[in-house]
Design a protein around this motif. Structure first.
Motif, PDB file in Angstrom:
ATOM      1  N   VAL A 185       0.800  -1.226  -0.052  1.00 48.71           N
ATOM      2  CA  VAL A 185      -0.009  -0.101  -0.084  1.00 48.71           C
ATOM      3  C   VAL A 185       0.823   1.350  -0.019  1.00 48.71           C
ATOM      4  O   VAL A 185       0.565   2.455  -0.658  1.00 48.71           O
ATOM      5  CB  VAL A 185      -0.965   0.102   1.205  1.00 48.71           C
ATOM      6  N   MET A 186       2.167   1.132   0.788  1.00 43.66           N
ATOM      7  CA  MET A 186       2.986   2.323   0.883  1.00 43.66           C
ATOM      8  C   MET A 186       3.443   3.017  -0.676  1.00 43.66           C
ATOM      9  O   MET A 186       3.982   4.216  -0.728  1.00 43.66           O
ATOM     10  CB  MET A 186       4.090   2.186   1.640  1.00 43.66           C
ATOM     11  N   LEU A 187       3.317   2.287  -1.622  1.00 39.83           N
ATOM     12  CA  LEU A 187       3.450   2.686  -2.988  1.00 39.83           C
ATOM     13  C   LEU A 187       2.374   3.101  -3.921  1.00 39.83           C
ATOM     14  O   LEU A 187       2.579   3.562  -5.005  1.00 39.83           O
ATOM     15  CB  LEU A 187       4.361   1.729  -3.830  1.00 39.83           C
ATOM     16  N   VAL A 188       1.110   2.738  -3.573  1.00 37.65           N
ATOM     17  CA  VAL A 188      -0.090   2.794  -4.303  1.00 37.65           C
ATOM     18  C   VAL A 188      -0.238   4.255  -4.967  1.00 37.65           C
ATOM     19  O   VAL A 188      -0.730   4.399  -5.881  1.00 37.65           O
ATOM     20  CB  VAL A 188      -1.147   2.125  -3.936  1.00 37.65           C
ATOM     21  N   ASP A 189      -0.178   5.180  -3.710  1.00 38.37           N
ATOM     22  CA  ASP A 189      -0.755   6.532  -4.095  1.00 38.37           C
ATOM     23  C   ASP A 189       0.339   7.078  -5.281  1.00 38.37           C
ATOM     24  O   ASP A 189      -0.152   8.075  -5.810  1.00 38.37           O
ATOM     25  CB  ASP A 189      -0.333   7.532  -2.843  1.00 38.37           C
ATOM     26  N   ALA A 190       1.420   6.518  -5.620  1.00 31.75           N
ATOM     27  CA  ALA A 190       2.531   7.042  -6.579  1.00 31.75           C
ATOM     28  C   ALA A 190       1.728   6.921  -8.251  1.00 31.75           C
ATOM     29  O   ALA A 190       2.013   7.532  -8.844  1.00 31.75           O
ATOM     30  CB  ALA A 190       3.622   6.022  -6.729  1.00 31.75           C
ATOM     31  N   ALA A 191       0.462   6.289  -8.064  1.00 30.83           N
ATOM     32  CA  ALA A 191      -0.164   6.126  -9.377  1.00 30.83           C
ATOM     33  C   ALA A 191      -0.596   7.536 -10.115  1.00 30.83           C
ATOM     34  O   ALA A 191      -0.265   7.739 -11.220  1.00 30.83           O
ATOM     35  CB  ALA A 191      -1.337   5.301  -9.076  1.00 30.83           C
ATOM     36  N   ASN A 192      -0.956   8.498  -9.166  1.00 31.23           N
ATOM     37  CA  ASN A 192      -1.166   9.782  -9.753  1.00 31.23           C
ATOM     38  C   ASN A 192      -0.167  10.560 -10.270  1.00 31.23           C
ATOM     39  O   ASN A 192      -0.306  11.643 -11.290  1.00 31.23           O
ATOM     40  CB  ASN A 192      -1.968  10.593  -8.533  1.00 31.23           C
ATOM     41  N   GLY A 193       1.028   9.901 -10.094  1.00 30.14           N
ATOM     42  CA  GLY A 193       2.249  10.742 -10.860  1.00 30.14           C
ATOM     43  C   GLY A 193       2.647   9.799 -11.878  1.00 30.14           C
ATOM     44  O   GLY A 193       3.770  10.149 -12.391  1.00 30.14           O
ATOM     45  N   SER A 194       1.978   8.737 -12.099  1.00 32.05           N
ATOM     46  CA  SER A 194       2.701   7.699 -13.039  1.00 32.05           C
ATOM     47  C   SER A 194       2.239   7.817 -14.528  1.00 32.05           C
ATOM     48  O   SER A 194       2.898   7.370 -15.493  1.00 32.05           O
ATOM     49  CB  SER A 194       2.520   6.196 -12.567  1.00 32.05           C
TER      50      SER A 194
END
Length: 264
Positions: A185-194
């Motif tokens: 989960v600690m990496l999922v929010d990176a989706a908005n910058g991918s």
């Protein structure tokens, strides 16, 4: 990606739900904020540790971001909103300086053997080893969190649509293991910058929430983000992601965006 030995863990536990962030959590929009990605992983860890129940697993996580997350010590408090034998609802508040900054809820569900009816319509991504290094993945973003990530591209992609694999050189916690789900989960929010539609130097499009649905326990070795970004005509956007791990599709994530021009 910098080697793991040279990148501080995201957080150090101070005990009783109190944590100290390292520079590795530094956000992408401002140098004095924490990125929501490691914050969501830390909250997930506290939710998992709260009154654990054998044979149950968190299946849905929702995070409401109530304001900028300062790069300061924080406290997380968890409570059970809806106890139950087969279904439970948990809630967590992350506070800084006495102010609630993030509120999260999690549905914890009873597990059972349903292998005889297992099936998925979620699209699978090519395996990380079959993808190319993607240095451009974090090149347009600032902050130490993004700098900690290694990116691989699972498709040529385009503005607003791309599949990438990410992993971080930083562990979630200093000197103690984290649950595999928290590390995923600690990496999922990176989706908005991918899969950006616009450069972050041209417009702002931060997310004000993060919703994650997981149909099985994820493997955190690599986090696959198959992402599509939509901007509406009136300042609202949506980042939609099919989540993969090395075994295949594992769930979905959604982020609502506030899309703004920079102040003139």
């Amino acid at each position: 990606m910098t080697s793991a030995a040279s990148v501080p863990a995201f957080y150090t536990s101070l005990g009783a739900g109190h944590y100290r962030p390292s520079i590795s959590v530094q956000g992408a929009w401002r140098p004095d904020e924490q990125h929501m990605a490691p914050v969501s992983g830390l909250i997930t860890e506290e939710l998992i540790r709260h009154e654990p129940r054998e044979g149950m697993r968190i299946a849905r996580l929702s995070f409401e971001i109530l304001g900028l997350i300062p790069l300061q010590d924080l406290h997380i408090e968890v409570r059970t909103l809806r106890p139950g034998r087969t279904i439970e609802l948990l809630e967590a508040d992350l506070t800084i300086g006495g102010r609630t900054i993030v509120r999260a809820r999690a549905w914890r569900l009873q597990l059972s053997d349903t292998a005889d009816v297992e099936g998925s319509e979620l699209p699978a991504m090519p395996a990380p080893q079959d993808c190319l290094a993607y240095a451009e993945g974090g090149a347009e973003w600032q902050g130490a969190f993004i700098a900690s990530l290694e990116w691989r591209t699972a498709s040529d992609g385009r503005e607003g649509r791309r599949g990438v694999w990410v992993r971080s050189a930083a562990a979630l916690l200093e000197d103690e293991p984290a649950d595999p789900m928290s590390s995923f989960v600690m990496l999922v929010d990176a989706a908005n910058g991918s899969a950006t539609r616009m450069r972050p130097t041209q417009m702002m499009f931060p997310n004000v929430d993060l919703g994650i649905h997981l149909v099985r326990a994820p493997d955190p070795a690599w986090v696959g983000l198959d992402t599509a970004v939509t901007f509406g005509a009136d300042g609202v956007g949506l980042t939609s992601t099919t989540l993969n791990d090395v075994a295949g599709p594992v769930g979905r994530a959604e982020q609502i965006l506030t899309v703004r021009h920079f102040p003139s």
